[in-house]
Design a protein around this motif. Structure first.
Motif, PDB file in Angstrom:
ATOM      1  N   ALA A  93       0.836  -1.203   0.000  1.00  0.00           N
ATOM      2  CA  ALA A  93       0.000   0.000   0.000  1.00  0.00           C
ATOM      3  C   ALA A  93       0.874   1.258   0.000  1.00  0.00           C
ATOM      4  N   ALA A  94       1.956   1.234   0.770  1.00  0.00           N
ATOM      5  CA  ALA A  94       2.876   2.375   0.798  1.00  0.00           C
ATOM      6  C   ALA A  94       3.579   2.549  -0.544  1.00  0.00           C
ATOM      7  N   PHE A  95       3.897   1.433  -1.204  1.00  0.00           N
ATOM      8  CA  PHE A  95       4.555   1.500  -2.513  1.00  0.00           C
ATOM      9  C   PHE A  95       3.630   2.129  -3.552  1.00  0.00           C
ATOM     10  N   VAL A  96       2.366   1.686  -3.574  1.00  0.00           N
ATOM     11  CA  VAL A  96       1.406   2.251  -4.515  1.00  0.00           C
ATOM     12  C   VAL A  96       1.190   3.740  -4.236  1.00  0.00           C
ATOM     13  N   LEU A  97       1.063   4.082  -2.963  1.00  0.00           N
ATOM     14  CA  LEU A  97       0.888   5.493  -2.598  1.00  0.00           C
ATOM     15  C   LEU A  97       2.095   6.321  -3.032  1.00  0.00           C
ATOM     16  N   THR A  98       3.289   5.763  -2.858  1.00  0.00           N
ATOM     17  CA  THR A  98       4.509   6.464  -3.258  1.00  0.00           C
ATOM     18  C   THR A  98       4.512   6.759  -4.756  1.00  0.00           C
ATOM     19  N   LEU A  99       4.168   5.756  -5.571  1.00  0.00           N
ATOM     20  CA  LEU A  99       4.134   5.961  -7.021  1.00  0.00           C
ATOM     21  C   LEU A  99       3.066   6.974  -7.416  1.00  0.00           C
ATOM     22  N   LEU A 100       1.886   6.863  -6.815  1.00  0.00           N
ATOM     23  CA  LEU A 100       0.778   7.744  -7.188  1.00  0.00           C
ATOM     24  C   LEU A 100       1.042   9.204  -6.822  1.00  0.00           C
ATOM     25  N   VAL A 101       1.829   9.427  -5.780  1.00  0.00           N
ATOM     26  CA  VAL A 101       2.102  10.800  -5.348  1.00  0.00           C
ATOM     27  C   VAL A 101       3.410  11.325  -5.937  1.00  0.00           C
ATOM     28  N   ALA A 102       4.467  10.520  -5.867  1.00  0.00           N
ATOM     29  CA  ALA A 102       5.800  11.018  -6.212  1.00  0.00           C
ATOM     30  C   ALA A 102       5.980  11.271  -7.701  1.00  0.00           C
ATOM     31  N   VAL A 103       5.516  10.352  -8.541  1.00  0.00           N
ATOM     32  CA  VAL A 103       5.740  10.513  -9.982  1.00  0.00           C
ATOM     33  C   VAL A 103       5.007  11.740 -10.530  1.00  0.00           C
ATOM     34  N   LEU A 105      10.795  -0.738   1.692  1.00  0.00           N
ATOM     35  CA  LEU A 105       9.538  -0.575   2.410  1.00  0.00           C
ATOM     36  C   LEU A 105       9.176  -1.825   3.194  1.00  0.00           C
ATOM     37  N   VAL A 106       9.406  -3.009   2.590  1.00  0.00           N
ATOM     38  CA  VAL A 106       9.098  -4.257   3.288  1.00  0.00           C
ATOM     39  C   VAL A 106       9.964  -4.386   4.533  1.00  0.00           C
ATOM     40  N   ALA A 107      11.256  -4.087   4.370  1.00  0.00           N
ATOM     41  CA  ALA A 107      12.161  -4.193   5.511  1.00  0.00           C
ATOM     42  C   ALA A 107      12.030  -3.000   6.460  1.00  0.00           C
ATOM     43  N   GLY A 108      11.658  -1.832   5.913  1.00  0.00           N
ATOM     44  CA  GLY A 108      11.624  -0.626   6.719  1.00  0.00           C
ATOM     45  C   GLY A 108      10.378  -0.438   7.550  1.00  0.00           C
ATOM     46  N   THR A 109       9.409  -1.324   7.411  1.00  0.00           N
ATOM     47  CA  THR A 109       8.198  -1.202   8.231  1.00  0.00           C
ATOM     48  C   THR A 109       8.425  -1.645   9.672  1.00  0.00           C
ATOM     49  N   VAL A 110       9.603  -2.208   9.965  1.00  0.00           N
ATOM     50  CA  VAL A 110       9.865  -2.753  11.303  1.00  0.00           C
ATOM     51  C   VAL A 110       9.660  -1.691  12.374  1.00  0.00           C
TER      52      VAL A 110
END
Length: 316
Positions: free
Chosen positions: A108-118, A250-255
């Motif tokens: 979800a964070a990855f999709v949000l990142t693409l939708l906002v950042a690009v 993101l997968v590793a950084g959610t810790v």
């Protein structure tokens, strides 16, 4: 071997295998360096010495480290990650319960990142091309720089203090309902959005200065065609590269973020397992997260080799 892409793929696959072997070794050795007796920690200080010794023997912890490593590798190859020292459950079951929540948050964070950042990076590049609107460029740089300077845990804490405690708009903990995703998503994706927006802006500026873009502008094409059809596709190579690394991170950084919001994922599981000296669970989670990072980078390399043949120079 004459096919450059196949040669490239084999080299990357070999590198992936070596990196995975190093990761397996490191995850094993790290837990060996942690002081204390994991069996005593799991059984408690009042457990009889005979029971502690019996448990150590059952877990092969009374054997030399090289032999323990062989048992560890044999278990991995057979799909057996061992049992949790504290609950006795198979580690694979614990991960199966927790991993979907971590993956859901990361995707979800990855999709949000693409939708906002690009779109943001592209828009800022278009607005500031040729030195125009220096105020917009400076504001963009300051805002993204500030976001990148704030650690994830501090960002998460600030969001909780503002939106959950002060304004009471959103829940602090939990994972049910869309509102529970808002604060964790904001905390996890803030830095990736800033990174990707900056890179998208730089790449878009390079594309806008290309000769074919000047020709397209000379033809007075509609802005939608000019920027979406001609400019955007040529910025996707760099975006794909960075986006792949961001997904792995993101997968590793959610810790850290998971622990701030008590998110029931791998992050909270590994933080709980470390002080308990629950070696099998710590090893399995660290190995899983590391493997995801390696795998995503490998897949991104393969995709880039297909999309950009220039990366295959020297492979023929």
């Amino acid at each position: 071997m004459r096919h450059p892409w196949l040669r490239f793929a084999l080299r990357r696959a070999a590198g992936f295998a070596v990196s995975l072997a190093v990761l397996v070794t490191v995850t094993f050795l790290i837990t060996q360096l942690v002081p204390g007796d994991p069996v005593r920690a799991s059984l408690g200080p009042t457990a009889p010495a005979s029971l502690v010794q019996e448990r150590r023997a059952a877990l092969h912890l009374d054997e030399p480290v090289p032999r323990q490593f062989l048992y560890y590798v044999e278990g991995l190859l057979s799909g057996d990650f061992g049992r949790s020292f504290t609950s006795g459950r198979p580690v694979a079951e614990v991960i199966a319960d927790r991993f979907p929540m971590t993956l859901r948050l990361a995707l979800a964070a990855f999709v949000l990142t693409l939708l906002v950042a690009v779109p943001l990076g592209t828009a800022i590049a278009v607005l500031t091309r040729g030195g125009r609107r220096p105020g917009a460029e400076k504001s963009f740089s300051l805002a993204t720089g500030f976001v990148l300077s704030v650690p994830e845990y501090l960002m998460a804490t600030a969001l909780v203090a503002l939106f959950a405690v002060t304004l009471d708009w959103l829940p602090i903990t939990g994972s049910s309902g869309w509102t529970a995703y808002v604060l964790p998503l904001a905390a996890v994706s803030a830095a990736p959005i800033a990174v990707l927006a900056r890179i998208t802006r730089v790449e878009t500026l390079k594309v806008l200065d290309q000769e074919y873009m000047r020709v397209a502008r000379g033809k007075r094409l509609p802005r939608r065609l000019l920027y979406v059809r001609h400019a955007l596709p040529n910025t996707l190579t760099a975006t794909l590269t960075v986006g792949g690394m961001l997904l792995a991170g993101l997968v590793a950084g959610t810790v850290i973020v998971e622990n701030v919001f008590s998110w029931p994922g791998l992050g909270t599981a590994i933080v709980e397992a470390i002080p308990q000296k629950n070696y099998p669970l710590v090893q399995a989670i660290a190995l899983l997260l590391g493997t995801i990072v390696l795998l995503v980078n490998f897949v991104v390399d393969m995709l880039l080799a297909r999309l950009d043949p220039r990366s295959l120079i020297g492979e023929s």
